[in-house]
Design a protein around this motif. Structure first.
Motif, short mmCIF file in Angstrom:
data_model
loop_
_atom_site.label_atom_id
_atom_site.label_comp_id
_atom_site.label_asym_id
_atom_site.label_seq_id
_atom_site.Cartn_x
_atom_site.Cartn_y
_atom_site.Cartn_z
N TYR A 37 -6.13 -3.33 2.63
CA TYR A 37 -5.39 -3.44 3.90
C TYR A 37 -6.17 -2.77 5.03
CZ TYR A 37 -4.03 1.48 3.71
OH TYR A 37 -4.05 2.85 3.70
N ARG B 198 -4.59 4.32 -11.27
CA ARG B 198 -4.45 3.03 -10.57
C ARG B 198 -5.73 2.47 -9.98
NH1 ARG B 198 -0.92 6.50 -9.77
NH2 ARG B 198 -2.18 7.28 -8.07
N TYR C 188 -2.19 5.74 10.22
CA TYR C 188 -1.97 4.80 9.12
C TYR C 188 -3.31 4.19 8.69
CZ TYR C 188 -0.04 1.14 6.21
OH TYR C 188 0.26 0.34 5.14
N GLY C 189 -3.68 4.42 7.46
CA GLY C 189 -4.96 3.91 6.97
C GLY C 189 -6.09 4.92 7.03
N LEU C 190 -5.83 6.08 7.60
CA LEU C 190 -6.80 7.18 7.53
C LEU C 190 -6.50 7.94 6.24
CD1 LEU C 190 -8.89 9.28 8.60
CD2 LEU C 190 -6.98 10.40 9.77
N VAL C 191 -7.47 8.01 5.35
CA VAL C 191 -7.23 8.69 4.08
C VAL C 191 -6.95 10.16 4.38
CG1 VAL C 191 -8.15 9.24 1.81
CG2 VAL C 191 -8.68 7.04 2.88
N PRO D 164 0.81 -1.23 0.00
CA PRO D 164 0.00 0.00 0.00
C PRO D 164 0.85 1.28 0.00
CG PRO D 164 -0.97 -1.59 1.51
CD PRO D 164 0.34 -2.19 1.04
N VAL D 165 2.01 1.25 0.66
CA VAL D 165 2.82 2.47 0.78
C VAL D 165 3.42 2.86 -0.57
CG1 VAL D 165 4.81 3.55 1.89
CG2 VAL D 165 3.31 2.04 3.21
N ARG E 104 -3.22 12.00 -5.78
CA ARG E 104 -3.11 10.60 -6.21
C ARG E 104 -4.39 10.09 -6.88
NH1 ARG E 104 -1.69 7.99 -0.65
NH2 ARG E 104 -0.66 10.01 -0.48
N PRO F 230 3.19 7.26 -7.96
CA PRO F 230 1.92 6.80 -7.40
C PRO F 230 1.14 7.88 -6.65
CG PRO F 230 3.71 5.31 -6.80
CD PRO F 230 4.33 6.48 -7.50
N LYS F 231 1.82 8.80 -5.99
CA LYS F 231 1.12 9.80 -5.19
C LYS F 231 0.96 11.12 -5.93
CE LYS F 231 4.24 9.48 -1.87
NZ LYS F 231 5.15 8.44 -2.36
N GLY G 135 1.04 4.02 -3.13
CA GLY G 135 0.34 5.26 -2.83
C GLY G 135 -1.15 5.05 -2.63
N LEU G 136 -1.54 3.93 -2.01
CA LEU G 136 -2.97 3.70 -1.79
C LEU G 136 -3.51 4.70 -0.76
CD1 LEU G 136 -3.37 -0.19 -1.72
CD2 LEU G 136 -3.59 1.41 -3.61
N PRO G 137 -4.81 5.00 -0.83
CA PRO G 137 -5.39 5.94 0.13
C PRO G 137 -5.09 5.50 1.57
CG PRO G 137 -6.99 5.36 -1.57
CD PRO G 137 -5.80 4.49 -1.79
N GLY G 138 -4.56 6.41 2.36
CA GLY G 138 -4.33 6.14 3.78
C GLY G 138 -2.94 5.63 4.14
N ALA G 139 -2.18 5.16 3.14
CA ALA G 139 -0.86 4.61 3.46
C ALA G 139 0.11 5.73 3.83
CB ALA G 139 -0.33 3.81 2.29
N MET G 140 1.08 5.41 4.69
CA MET G 140 2.03 6.43 5.15
C MET G 140 3.47 5.94 5.04
SD MET G 140 0.15 7.83 8.56
CE MET G 140 1.44 9.06 8.85
N PRO G 141 4.39 6.86 4.77
CA PRO G 141 5.80 6.48 4.63
C PRO G 141 6.50 6.35 5.98
CG PRO G 141 5.56 8.84 4.33
CD PRO G 141 4.17 8.30 4.56
#
Lengths: 475, 484
Positions: free
Chosen positions: B103, B332, B201-204, A39-40, B327, A87-88, A43-49
Motif C-alpha cells: 500500500y 507474517r 500513515y505509511g511511515l514505519v 494493512p491496519v 510486530r 498482528p502488532k 499490522g503492516l509496517p506504517g499502518a495506523m488505527p
C-alpha cells in the motif's frame, strides 16, 4: 462455618458494528480466511488505527443501560505481549481511563433481587484466530481488530448458578440494547472468571484463581463448580490456594494449572500515541441516553401495570425484545392484551422454538395477528379454527380473512347446519348423551367438542351448546 | 546549461511546465547521476529505473495533453521507511529484507496525485535509529563533501542524495533530528514540520508521538513546495491537525518575503554551551549577526529544561519503539529464522533480524515501561516533555523564531561515535527538544568549516509556525554550494 465463594467475571462482547475497531474492514462472520483484512488490521509496517465511533457509542450505551458513570475523557493504551494471533504484538485496549466506570446488574427472583456491581467497561480490539493442522498452524485475521467490549464485575457473585444467571441477564440487556448479536456459537460473548472461597460471608476474600477457556455459559457454570470444589478440598486438607491462571478442561471436567502469578505477563501498558484521547461532551452523552431502549426488568413491571397481565405473562413476553415489541404492536391495533398475550405465548412462541427462529424473521405481522384475534373475539371464527389460520400465517404470512375464506373456516352460526352437527354428535355418542341426561353436566363439553370436530372447528360453540342442550333436554 | 539533476525542485517544475525539458530527460539525468556516484555515497538502497522511465514517458504524454499537476514528471527520492506501493520498505533492517509494501503511505499517494515519480528508496539508520546512517544494514552513507565523514542520520541517504544532486528533492523523517541534522551535515535544507502537519500513515513507526515526515531539498522554496504537497489533514492518521492548507510556496513568492526586518530571533543561552564546536559556534553567530545587520532583532531567551531533553527523549522514543517494533516477529512477513517452538522462533528471528542499536533501544524502552519502573522513567519523561513544551511557549511570547545550532559539531568521522552510544545520543541535544514539544524547525546551510564541511543553522518555530519559519529561512539562505 460453611464455605462461600466470591466470583468475578470478565465478559468480552463483540459489538454489533459494520466495520472493525480501527479500520474499515467488515466484521461479518464466516468469510473465507484472510479475506476481510487490510494493512491496519494486519499490522503492516506504517499502518495506523482510526477509531470506530459506532463502537464507542455502543459501549457508552451499554454503560448507560447498566448505570455506569460515563467518562467524558478516556483513552486507549497499548497492552504489550507476544502472541501469534496479535498482528502488532500489542493490543490496543483501555487501561486506567476506561469509557465506563461502576454500574450494576440485578439478578435473582422478584422480591429477592441482588445487585451485582460492575467495576468498569472498556473497549479493545479482538485478536485473530489460529487454526492448527497436524504439524502446522494457520492464522485467520478476519476477526483481528473486531471491536471487543470488556465488562468487568466486582467479585459479588456467590455461586455458579448466580454467574450463569448474571450472564443470561447480561445477554438479554445486550440484545435489548442492540449492542451485540450475542451469538454464542460465533463467539460473540466470551468469558474469563476469577473465583476464591472463604469461611462464612464476611472477612477478607480468599486467594483467587483465574479460569480461562470458557466458551459457553454452561462451561462457566461447570468450571466454577469444579474449581470451587477443588479450592475447598485443598483448604480442608490444610493446603493453600496459589494465585494462578487455570485452564478449564471441558472434556475432563477439571481445571488445570496454566501459569502462576510469577509467570504473568508484564503488559507494560502505555498510552496509545496513534490515537487522540476520547472526549465526550455531556450533551453527546444525553443524546445517547435519550436513545436508550427500555430494559426487560422495567418493561416487565410496565406490562403488568399497563396491560393488567399476570407477572408470568409479562416475564415471558419481555424476555425477548422482539417478542415484546411484537406484543405491543399487536395490542396497539386490537387492544385485548390478555388475548394477545395468550396467542403469542402459546402458538407464536411454540412455533419459534420448534423452528429455532426469531420473531423478526416471521412472515406473520402484528396487524395480521390483531385481525385474527379480533375475528375470534367477535365470533367470526372459532378459537380452534383460529389456531389453524395462525399456523398458516406463521408459515406463509398473508391476511387472516383470505386464509379463513380459502379454508372455509368462517364460523358457522347457521341454525340448520348446527342442528345437523348436534344431531350427528348425539347419535354417534349415545353414552355421553345418556350421562348428560342423567345429570352429568360435564358430558355436554364432550359433545360440544364433537360438534366442533364435525364442523372442522367452524361451528359457533355457544350456538352448538344451546342446540345440544335443547335436543338433550327435549328427549 | 547545467544538467537537470542539479536543478532545484521549483526550477525543475518550472522548466518542465515551460517544456524546456522533458520528464524523461530529468529522470535520465538523475539516474545517470545515481549511476555515477551512488556506489561511493550509498545514498539509495534501491532504484526502480525502469518504472521511473515509464512514468516519465507517461508524464510527458500527460503534459502534451495539456494536463497540469504541481509535480508532474518530477522524480523524488523517498526514505526507505515510508511505504510506497509495490516497492521495498526495509527500514535498512535485515528483518524486513524481501518485504514490499502492498500500500501507499499518504505522503506517497499525495506525491503521486501531484504527478511526482517516486524513483528510489533512500538509505537510513536501521528503523531510523541513529544519527549517522551507520546502523543501516546496507552500510553507511558517505558525506558528499568528504568520504571519511558521515552524512548524519537517520535520513542520511536523503540528505546526501539531495546535496550531491542524486535527487531533485527527497522525503525524510524526523523523530529527534533525523531530517535537520543530516541536512546540516550535508548542506541542504531539511524541514521538520509541526507534529500533525503531515500524515504519518505509511511511515514505519519508530516513536509515534515524535515521528514526522518532512522534505530535504536544495532550497527553502523547494521545501515550501514539497510541504504544500504532502501536508494536510488525513482521515487515516487521527493525529493530523485539521488546519487550512499552507500555500507556503506562494507566500514565499510575495515581495519582501525574505525581508528580515522586524523579525525577532530568539537566541537561547542553553544552545551555546560547552561541547559546542568552535567552528559551528562561529558560523552560527556569524549568520545571526548578518541577520541583525539586515534588520532582524536578536532576543536573548531561556530554555531552561534543555538539559533534560536528551534523557526524556531516549526514554519516550525507546518506550514507544519497544511496542512499535514488536510486530517484527517472523510470523507474517520479513525475515523468519526457523525454530522448534514459537517463542524460540521469535527469539532467533529478532536476534538475527535486528542490529545492535535497534536491540539496545528495544531493551531500553522495554525496561522503561516495566512494572515498577514506569513512573520513575516513562511518566517522569512525559513530565519533562510538558516542561519543555512550556519553555518554548514562554520563549515564543518574546520572539518569532528561535535560532541556534543544529548539532554540536559538523559531520564527524565514520565510526567516530559508533562505540560510544551515549556520545551519539548527546549529539541530538539541540534537535530533540523540538520533537518533544511537537513544534516545527528546519536546518538551512549557513557556511562551511575550514575542512569544507557544511554547517546548518537551526530555526525553530511555534506549532503551525511554518510560514514564519520559511520566510525567516529565506532571509538566511545563501547561494547554494555544491560538493565537487
Amino acid at each position: 462455618m460453611s464455605w462461600t465463594a466470591a466470583i468475578g467475571l470478565e465478559v468480552h462482547v463483540q459489538l454489533r458494528t459494520a466495520s472493525k475497531m480501527f479500520c474499515g474492514c467488515p466484521t461479518s462472520f464466516g468469510a473465507p480466511p484472510n479475506t476481510q483484512v487490510c494493512p491496519v488490521c494486519l499490522g503492516l509496517p506504517g499502518a495506523m488505527p482510526v477509531m470506530n465511533l459506532e463502537a464507542i457509542r455502543l459501549t457508552v450505551m451499554t454503560g448507560l443501560l447498566l448505570g455506569c458513570r460515563i467518562a467524558t475523557r478516556s483513552r486507549f493504551d497499548r497492552k504489550n505481549y507476544f502472541y501469534p494471533d496479535m498482528p502488532k504484538n500489542y493490543q490496543i485496549s483501555q487501561y486506567d481511563q476506561p469509557l465506563c466506570l461502576g454500574g450494576a446488574l440485578d439478578i435473582g427472583p422478584a422480591g429477592a433481587r441482588r445487585s451485582i456491581r460492575l467495576r468498569r467497561i472498556h473497549l479493545e480490539e479482538d485478536v485473530a484466530k489460529s487454526l492448527h493442522y497436524g504439524n502446522s498452524s494457520g492464522i485467520d485475521f478476519n476477526r483481528a481488530g473486531t471491536p471487543l467490549m470488556e465488562i468487568v464485575t466486582e467479585p459479588d457473585l456467590r455461586t455458579p448458578e448466580e454467574a450463569h444467571e448474571f450472564l443470561t441477564e447480561l445477554q438479554r440487556v445486550l440484545e435489548y440494547g442492540r449492542i451485540s448479536e450475542c451469538n454464542l456459537e460465533e463467539g460473540n460473548i466470551r468469558c474469563d472468571v476469577n473465583v476464591s472461597v472463604r469461611r462464612g460471608e464476611d472477612g477478607a476474600l480468599g486467594t483467587k484463581t483465574e479460569l480461562k477457556n470458557l466458551n459457553t455459559f454452561r462451561g462457566v457454570h461447570r468450571a466454577l463448580a469444579a474449581e470451587i470444589r477443588r479450592q475447598i478440598a485443598v483448604l480442608e486438607s490444610g493446603g493453600r490456594i496459589v494465585q494462578e491462571t487455570r485452564r478449564w478442561n471441558d472434556a475432563a471436567g477439571v481445571t488445570e494449572p496454566m501459569r502462576t502469578k510469577e509467570e504473568e505477563h508484564d503488559y507494560r501498558y502505555f498510552p496509545e500515541p496513534d490515537l487522540m484521547p476520547i472526549e465526550l461532551s455531556a450533551e453527546q452523552i444525553e443524546v445517547w441516553r435519550a436513545e436508550l431502549p427500555e430494559l426487560p426488568a422495567a418493561r416487565r413491571v410496565r406490562f403488568v401495570a399497563q396491560y393488567s397481565l399476570p407477572e408470568y405473562d409479562a416475564g415471558v413476553l419481555t424476555a425477548d425484545r422482539g417478542v415484546a415489541d411484537f406484543f405491543e404492536a399487536t395490542v396497539r391495533i386490537c387492544g385485548r392484551p390478555k388475548s394477545v398475550s395468550n396467542w403469542v405465548m402459546t402458538e407464536v412462541l411454540r412455533f419459534l422454538s420448534e423452528r429455532g427462529a426469531t420473531i423478526g424473521h416471521l412472515p406473520l405481522t402484528p396487524a395480521a395477528l390483531a385481525e385474527l384475534i379480533t375475528a375470534v373475539e367477535e365470533g367470526r371464527v372459532s378459537a380452534l379454527a383460529g389456531k389453524e389460520v395462525l399456523a398458516d400465517l406463521l408459515e406463509r404470512g398473508g391476511s387472516p380473512e383470505d386464509v379463513i375464506r380459502a379454508k372455509g373456516l368462517a364460523q358457522v352460526s347457521d341454525d340448520a347446519a348446527i342442528a345437523e352437527w348436534a344431531a350427528q354428535a348425539i347419535a354417534q355418542h349415545p353414552g355421553p348423551a345418556a350421562e348428560y341426561r342423567a345429570g352429568k353436566a360435564a358430558a355436554l363439553q364432550f359433545l360440544i367438542g364433537q360438534v366442533m370436530k364435525l364442523s372442522r372447528g367452524r361451528a359457533n360453540p355457544k350456538l352448538a351448546a344451546a342446540e345440544l342442550r335443547k335436543r338433550l333436554d327435549a328427549g | 546549461m547545467s544538467s537537470p539533476a542539479q536543478w532545484t525542485l521549483t526550477e525543475t517544475r518550472d522548466r518542465l511546465a515551460s517544456r524546456e525539458v522533458s520528464s524523461r530527460e530529468v529522470v535520465e539525468s538523475v539516474l545517470s547521476a545515481i549511476e555515477r556516484r551512488n556506489r561511493e555515497l550509498n545514498a539509495y538502497v534501491s532504484v526502480n529505473a525502469e518504472a521511473a522511465l515509464e512514468e516519465a514517458r507517461a508524464a510527458d504524454e500527460r503534459r502534451a495533453r495539456g494536463e497540469f499537476s504541481p509535480l508532474l514528471g518530477v522524480p523524488i527520492g523517498v526514505k526507505d521507511n515510508i511505504a510506497v506501493r509495490g516497492e521495498p520498505c526495509t527500514c535498512a533492517s535485515r528483518i524486513l529484507q524481501g518485504y514490499r509494501s502492498p500500500y501507499d503511505s499518504t505522503v506517497a499517494a499525495r506525491l503521486r496525485a501531484a504527478g511526482a515519480i517516486l524513483l528510489g528508496r533512500l538509505n537510513l539508520d536501521e528503523f531510523a535509529m541513529g544519527s549517522s546512517t551507520e546502523t543501516s544494514v546496507y552500510g553507511p552513507v558517505r558525506n558528499p563533501w568528504s568520504a571519511e565523514h558521515v552524512a548524519g542520520g537517520s535520513s542520511g541517504g536523503s540528505a546526501a542524495a539531495v546535496a550531491a544532486d542524486l535527487a531533485i528533492a527527497a522525503l525524510g523523517s524526523d523523530t529527534g533530528g533525523s531530517i535537520r541534522q543530516p541536512a546540516s551535515f550535508c548542506g541542504c535544507v531539511g524541514f521538520k514540520p509541526t507534529y500533525g502537519r503531515v500524515s504519518r500513515y505509511g511511515l514505519v513507526a519508530y516513536a509515534s508521538s515524535l515521528d514526522q515526515i518532512g522534505p530535504l531539498t536544495k532550497s527553502v522554496r523547494d521545501a515550501a513546495l514539497l510541504l504544500d504537497v504532502i501536508a494536510g489533514r488525513d482521515p487515516r492518521d487521527s493525529t493530523t491537525l485539521d488546519v487550512p492548507g499552507l500555500a507556503a510556496e506562494a507566500a514565499l513568492m510575495r515581495v519582501g518575503a525574505a525581508d528580515l526586518r522586524g523579525l525577532r530571533i530568539g537566541v537561547p543561552a542553553e544552545y551555546f554551551v560547552a561541547g559546542l564546536d568552535p567552528e559551528v559556534e562561529r558560523l552560527t553567530r556569524a549568520a545571526l549577526r548578518r541577520a541583525t545587520e539586515l534588520g532582524a532583532q536578536a532576543v536573548e531567551i531561556r530554555l531552561p529544561h534543555t538539559r533534560y531533553a536528551v534523557a526524556a527523549y531516549y526514554l519516550i522514543a525507546t518506550a514507544e519503539a519497544s511496542a512499535n517494533l514488536a510486530r517484527y516477529d517472523g510470523v507474517r512477513y520479513g525475515l523468519r529464522v526457523a525454530a522448534d517452538g514459537i517463542l524460540d522462533m521469535y527469539g532467533r528471528t529478532r536476534a538475527a533480524g535486528f542490529g545492535l542499536e535497534v536491540k539496545r533501544r528495544i531493551i531500553l524502552g522495554t525496561h522503561a515501561l516495566s512494572a515498577g519502573y514506569y513512573d520513575q522513567y516513562y511518566l517522569r519523561a512525559q513530565k519533562v516533555r510538558t516542561l519543555i513544551r512550556a519553555d518554548f511557549a514562554a520563549a515564543f511570547e518574546r520572539c518569532d523564531v528561535i535560532a541556534g545550532p543544529v548539532a554540536p559539531t559538523p559531520a564527524f568521522r565514520l565510526g567516530e561515535h559508533l562505540d560510544d552510544p551515549l556520545k551519539m545520543y548527546l549529539s541530538d541535544v539541540y534537535t530533540v527538544p523540538v520533537n518533544l514539544a511537537g513544534i516545527c524547525a528546519l536546518s538551512v546551510p549557513v557556511g562551511r568549516t575550514a575542512a569544507g564541511l557544511p554547517v546548518g543553522l537551526q530555526l525553530i518555530g511555534p506549532a503551525m509556525g511554518e510560514p514564519t519559519l520559511l520566510r525567516a529561512a529565506l532571509g538566511f539562505e545563501r547561494e547554494r554550494e555544491r560538493p565537487s
